[in-house]
Design an enzyme around this catalytic site. Sequence first.
Site, PDB file in Angstrom:
ATOM      1  N   LYS A  81       0.834  -1.211   0.000  1.00 23.76           N
ATOM      2  CA  LYS A  81       0.000   0.000   0.000  1.00 23.76           C
ATOM      3  C   LYS A  81       0.865   1.256   0.000  1.00 23.76           C
ATOM      4  O   LYS A  81       0.661   2.159  -0.800  1.00 23.76           O
ATOM      5  CB  LYS A  81      -0.930   0.011   1.230  1.00 23.76           C
ATOM      6  CG  LYS A  81      -1.832  -1.201   1.349  1.00 23.76           C
ATOM      7  CD  LYS A  81      -2.770  -1.114   2.534  1.00 23.76           C
ATOM      8  CE  LYS A  81      -2.088  -1.094   3.877  1.00 23.76           C
ATOM      9  NZ  LYS A  81      -1.347  -2.323   4.232  1.00 23.76           N
ATOM     10  N   ARG A 128      -0.022  -9.178  13.308  1.00 19.70           N
ATOM     11  CA  ARG A 128      -0.644  -8.134  12.467  1.00 19.70           C
ATOM     12  C   ARG A 128      -1.512  -8.773  11.387  1.00 19.70           C
ATOM     13  O   ARG A 128      -2.576  -8.247  11.049  1.00 19.70           O
ATOM     14  CB  ARG A 128       0.441  -7.263  11.827  1.00 19.70           C
ATOM     15  CG  ARG A 128       1.077  -6.330  12.843  1.00 19.70           C
ATOM     16  CD  ARG A 128       2.382  -5.769  12.340  1.00 19.70           C
ATOM     17  NE  ARG A 128       2.231  -4.925  11.174  1.00 19.70           N
ATOM     18  CZ  ARG A 128       3.224  -4.666  10.327  1.00 19.70           C
ATOM     19  NH1 ARG A 128       4.418  -5.165  10.520  1.00 19.70           N
ATOM     20  NH2 ARG A 128       3.009  -3.878   9.303  1.00 19.70           N
ATOM     21  N   ARG A 184      -9.697   0.852   8.736  1.00 21.76           N
ATOM     22  CA  ARG A 184      -9.361  -0.573   8.798  1.00 21.76           C
ATOM     23  C   ARG A 184     -10.219  -1.339   9.789  1.00 21.76           C
ATOM     24  O   ARG A 184      -9.884  -2.466  10.152  1.00 21.76           O
ATOM     25  CB  ARG A 184      -7.861  -0.809   9.009  1.00 21.76           C
ATOM     26  CG  ARG A 184      -7.284  -0.323  10.266  1.00 21.76           C
ATOM     27  CD  ARG A 184      -5.841   0.049  10.047  1.00 21.76           C
ATOM     28  NE  ARG A 184      -4.884  -0.996  10.108  1.00 21.76           N
ATOM     29  CZ  ARG A 184      -3.649  -0.868   9.589  1.00 21.76           C
ATOM     30  NH1 ARG A 184      -3.299   0.205   8.934  1.00 21.76           N
ATOM     31  NH2 ARG A 184      -2.796  -1.822   9.713  1.00 21.76           N
ATOM     32  N   ARG A 218      11.346  -1.325  10.876  1.00 23.29           N
ATOM     33  CA  ARG A 218      10.270  -0.950  11.797  1.00 23.29           C
ATOM     34  C   ARG A 218      10.184  -1.946  12.949  1.00 23.29           C
ATOM     35  O   ARG A 218      10.404  -3.137  12.754  1.00 23.29           O
ATOM     36  CB  ARG A 218       8.932  -0.915  11.046  1.00 23.29           C
ATOM     37  CG  ARG A 218       8.637   0.433  10.456  1.00 23.29           C
ATOM     38  CD  ARG A 218       7.455   0.459   9.546  1.00 23.29           C
ATOM     39  NE  ARG A 218       6.251  -0.205   9.993  1.00 23.29           N
ATOM     40  CZ  ARG A 218       5.105  -0.202   9.319  1.00 23.29           C
ATOM     41  NH1 ARG A 218       5.021   0.452   8.176  1.00 23.29           N
ATOM     42  NH2 ARG A 218       4.048  -0.837   9.764  1.00 23.29           N
ATOM     43  N   ARG A 232      11.817  -5.423   4.827  1.00 19.44           N
ATOM     44  CA  ARG A 232      11.533  -4.003   4.568  1.00 19.44           C
ATOM     45  C   ARG A 232      12.488  -3.093   5.345  1.00 19.44           C
ATOM     46  O   ARG A 232      12.828  -3.342   6.481  1.00 19.44           O
ATOM     47  CB  ARG A 232      10.104  -3.676   4.990  1.00 19.44           C
ATOM     48  CG  ARG A 232       9.818  -2.181   4.904  1.00 19.44           C
ATOM     49  CD  ARG A 232       8.368  -1.860   4.943  1.00 19.44           C
ATOM     50  NE  ARG A 232       7.709  -2.308   6.154  1.00 19.44           N
ATOM     51  CZ  ARG A 232       6.408  -2.193   6.345  1.00 19.44           C
ATOM     52  NH1 ARG A 232       5.643  -1.654   5.406  1.00 19.44           N
ATOM     53  NH2 ARG A 232       5.857  -2.608   7.454  1.00 19.44           N
TER      54      ARG A 232
HETATM   55  P1  AP5 Z   1       4.818  -1.576   1.857  1.00 20.19           P
HETATM   56  O1  AP5 Z   1       4.462  -0.761   0.667  1.00 20.19           O
HETATM   57  O2  AP5 Z   1       5.569  -0.885   2.944  1.00 20.19           O
HETATM   58  O3  AP5 Z   1       3.524  -2.309   2.450  1.00 20.19           O
HETATM   59  P2  AP5 Z   1       2.259  -1.745   3.205  1.00 20.19           P
HETATM   60  O4  AP5 Z   1       1.064  -2.415   2.624  1.00 20.19           O
HETATM   61  O5  AP5 Z   1       2.255  -0.251   3.212  1.00 20.19           O
HETATM   62  O6  AP5 Z   1       2.534  -2.362   4.639  1.00 20.19           O
HETATM   63  P3  AP5 Z   1       2.455  -1.715   6.079  1.00 20.19           P
HETATM   64  O7  AP5 Z   1       3.198  -2.679   6.984  1.00 20.19           O
HETATM   65  O8  AP5 Z   1       2.966  -0.310   6.116  1.00 20.19           O
HETATM   66  O9  AP5 Z   1       0.975  -1.782   6.350  1.00 20.19           O
HETATM   67  P4  AP5 Z   1       0.274  -1.848   7.680  1.00 20.19           P
HETATM   68  O10 AP5 Z   1      -1.106  -1.724   7.230  1.00 20.19           O
HETATM   69  O11 AP5 Z   1       0.584  -2.979   8.569  1.00 20.19           O
HETATM   70  O12 AP5 Z   1       0.956  -0.668   8.496  1.00 20.19           O
HETATM   71  P5  AP5 Z   1       0.495   0.810   8.842  1.00 20.19           P
HETATM   72  O13 AP5 Z   1       1.680   1.661   8.729  1.00 20.19           O
HETATM   73  O14 AP5 Z   1      -0.746   1.190   8.102  1.00 20.19           O
HETATM   74  O15 AP5 Z   1       5.636  -2.849   1.346  1.00 20.19           O
HETATM   75  C1  AP5 Z   1       6.172  -3.809   2.264  1.00 20.19           C
HETATM   76  C2  AP5 Z   1       7.540  -4.295   1.743  1.00 20.19           C
HETATM   77  O16 AP5 Z   1       7.353  -5.056   0.566  1.00 20.19           O
HETATM   78  C3  AP5 Z   1       8.507  -3.160   1.370  1.00 20.19           C
HETATM   79  O17 AP5 Z   1       9.798  -3.555   1.727  1.00 20.19           O
HETATM   80  C4  AP5 Z   1       8.379  -3.037  -0.168  1.00 20.19           C
HETATM   81  O18 AP5 Z   1       9.559  -2.582  -0.771  1.00 20.19           O
HETATM   82  C5  AP5 Z   1       8.041  -4.478  -0.556  1.00 20.19           C
HETATM   83  N1  AP5 Z   1       7.119  -4.576  -1.676  1.00 20.19           N
HETATM   84  C6  AP5 Z   1       6.033  -3.789  -1.931  1.00 20.19           C
HETATM   85  N2  AP5 Z   1       5.403  -4.198  -3.048  1.00 20.19           N
HETATM   86  C7  AP5 Z   1       6.091  -5.302  -3.501  1.00 20.19           C
HETATM   87  C8  AP5 Z   1       5.925  -6.179  -4.626  1.00 20.19           C
HETATM   88  N3  AP5 Z   1       4.924  -6.014  -5.506  1.00 20.19           N
HETATM   89  N4  AP5 Z   1       6.830  -7.189  -4.765  1.00 20.19           N
HETATM   90  C9  AP5 Z   1       7.843  -7.365  -3.878  1.00 20.19           C
HETATM   91  N5  AP5 Z   1       8.052  -6.547  -2.814  1.00 20.19           N
HETATM   92  C10 AP5 Z   1       7.185  -5.534  -2.619  1.00 20.19           C
HETATM   93  O19 AP5 Z   1       0.056   0.631  10.372  1.00 20.19           O
HETATM   94  C11 AP5 Z   1       1.001   0.376  11.381  1.00 20.19           C
HETATM   95  C12 AP5 Z   1       0.292   0.294  12.718  1.00 20.19           C
HETATM   96  O20 AP5 Z   1      -0.337   1.550  13.030  1.00 20.19           O
HETATM   97  C13 AP5 Z   1      -0.840  -0.739  12.825  1.00 20.19           C
HETATM   98  O21 AP5 Z   1      -0.357  -2.031  13.133  1.00 20.19           O
HETATM   99  C14 AP5 Z   1      -1.673  -0.139  13.959  1.00 20.19           C
HETATM  100  O22 AP5 Z   1      -1.097  -0.376  15.213  1.00 20.19           O
HETATM  101  C15 AP5 Z   1      -1.605   1.353  13.678  1.00 20.19           C
HETATM  102  N6  AP5 Z   1      -2.670   1.848  12.790  1.00 20.19           N
HETATM  103  C16 AP5 Z   1      -2.502   2.402  11.547  1.00 20.19           C
HETATM  104  N7  AP5 Z   1      -3.683   2.728  11.011  1.00 20.19           N
HETATM  105  C17 AP5 Z   1      -4.625   2.382  11.924  1.00 20.19           C
HETATM  106  C18 AP5 Z   1      -6.045   2.442  11.904  1.00 20.19           C
HETATM  107  N8  AP5 Z   1      -6.721   2.947  10.859  1.00 20.19           N
HETATM  108  N9  AP5 Z   1      -6.709   1.983  12.991  1.00 20.19           N
HETATM  109  C19 AP5 Z   1      -6.047   1.489  14.067  1.00 20.19           C
HETATM  110  N10 AP5 Z   1      -4.699   1.387  14.130  1.00 20.19           N
HETATM  111  C20 AP5 Z   1      -3.993   1.822  13.057  1.00 20.19           C
END
Ligand code: AP5
Length: 222
Positions: free
Chosen positions: A13, A167, A88, A156, A123
Site C-alpha cells: 500500500k 498483524r 481498517r 520498523r 523491509r
Molecule cells: P509496503 O508498501 O511498505 O507495504 P504496506 O502495505 O504499506 O505495509 P504496512 O506494513 O505499512 O501496512 P500496515 O497496514 O501494517 O501498516 P500501517 O503503517 O498502516 O511494502 C512492504 C515491503 O514489501 C517493502 O519492503 C516493499 O519494498 C516491498 N514490496 C512492496 N510491493 C512489492 C511487490 N509487488 N513485490 C515485492 N516486494 C514488494 O500501520 C502500522 C500500525 O499503526 C498498525 O499495526 C496499527 O497499530 C496502527 N494503525 C494504523 N492505522 C490504523 C487504523 N486505521 N486503525 C487502528 N490502528 C492503526
Amino acid sequence: MNILLLGPPGAGKGTQAKYICEYFHIPQISTGEMLRAAVRSQSPLGLEVKNILEKGELVSDQIVIELVKKRLEETDVEHGFLFDGFPRTLPQAHALVEAEIFLDCVIEIQVSDESLIKRLSGRRVHLASGRTYHTEFHPPKVAEKDDLTGEALVQREDDKEATIRDRLAVYHRQTLPLIEFYRNIPGLSFLTIDGDQPIEEVRKILLDWIFEKFFKHPGIES
Ligand code: AP5
C-alpha cells in the site's frame, strides 16, 4: 478524487501510494505514518500508542478517527486524497460515512501470507520521508541508505516475524470485513489487484485503471 488502498500489512500500500499520489498530485494520508511520527516526537499521543504499534495491535477507533478528521481540515486535500491504512475497521468506515467523507474508488491489493512475511521482514524505511525499500525486492542503491538523502534506513519495530503474524491475524479479523462493506456500496468503483507481482507491474495496472476510470473523456475512443 478520493482513493482508498486496502490490503494486509506488507501488501504494498505504502509503495503504491507514493506512485499514485505523485502521479495524480494528491496527498497520501497514512494513519500508520501519522502514528509513527507521533511516537518519534514523543507527543502525548505518541506515548499513548507506542506499545500498541510495537505489538501490532490496532489503535482505538476514536483516536484514529479524530486524527483523520483533523488531517482532512488541511487545505491540500481540496482536490482529493489517498487513504493508506484507514479505515481498517467497520466503525472507522461508518465514521467516514457519518462525517459525509466519500470515496470515489477502493483498491484492494491481495497478497499471500507467505509473500507478506518475506516482504515485511526485509523491509527498510527512510524515517523522514516514509520511502520504503526491500533488501531483496526493491534494494536501495547503497545498502541500508536512502537513495535521495543517503541517510540511514531502519527496520520498523513491528516488522519482527512474531509481530508480523499478529498483524496478519488482526487484519483477517478486523479489516477483511471492509471488503464486503465497500463492494456493496452502489456506484463505488472497486478494483481487486493481484499484488503478488513485481512492484512495477502493480504500479502500471493501478495507474492505468485509475486513469481509465476517472480521466478518460467519456465517449472518446483512443
Ligand atoms: P509496503 O508498501 O511498505 O507495504 P504496506 O502495505 O504499506 O505495509 P504496512 O506494513 O505499512 O501496512 P500496515 O497496514 O501494517 O501498516 P500501517 O503503517 O498502516 O511494502 C512492504 C515491503 O514489501 C517493502 O519492503 C516493499 O519494498 C516491498 N514490496 C512492496 N510491493 C512489492 C511487490 N509487488 N513485490 C515485492 N516486494 C514488494 O500501520 C502500522 C500500525 O499503526 C498498525 O499495526 C496499527 O497499530 C496502527 N494503525 C494504523 N492505522 C490504523 C487504523 N486505521 N486503525 C487502528 N490502528 C492503526
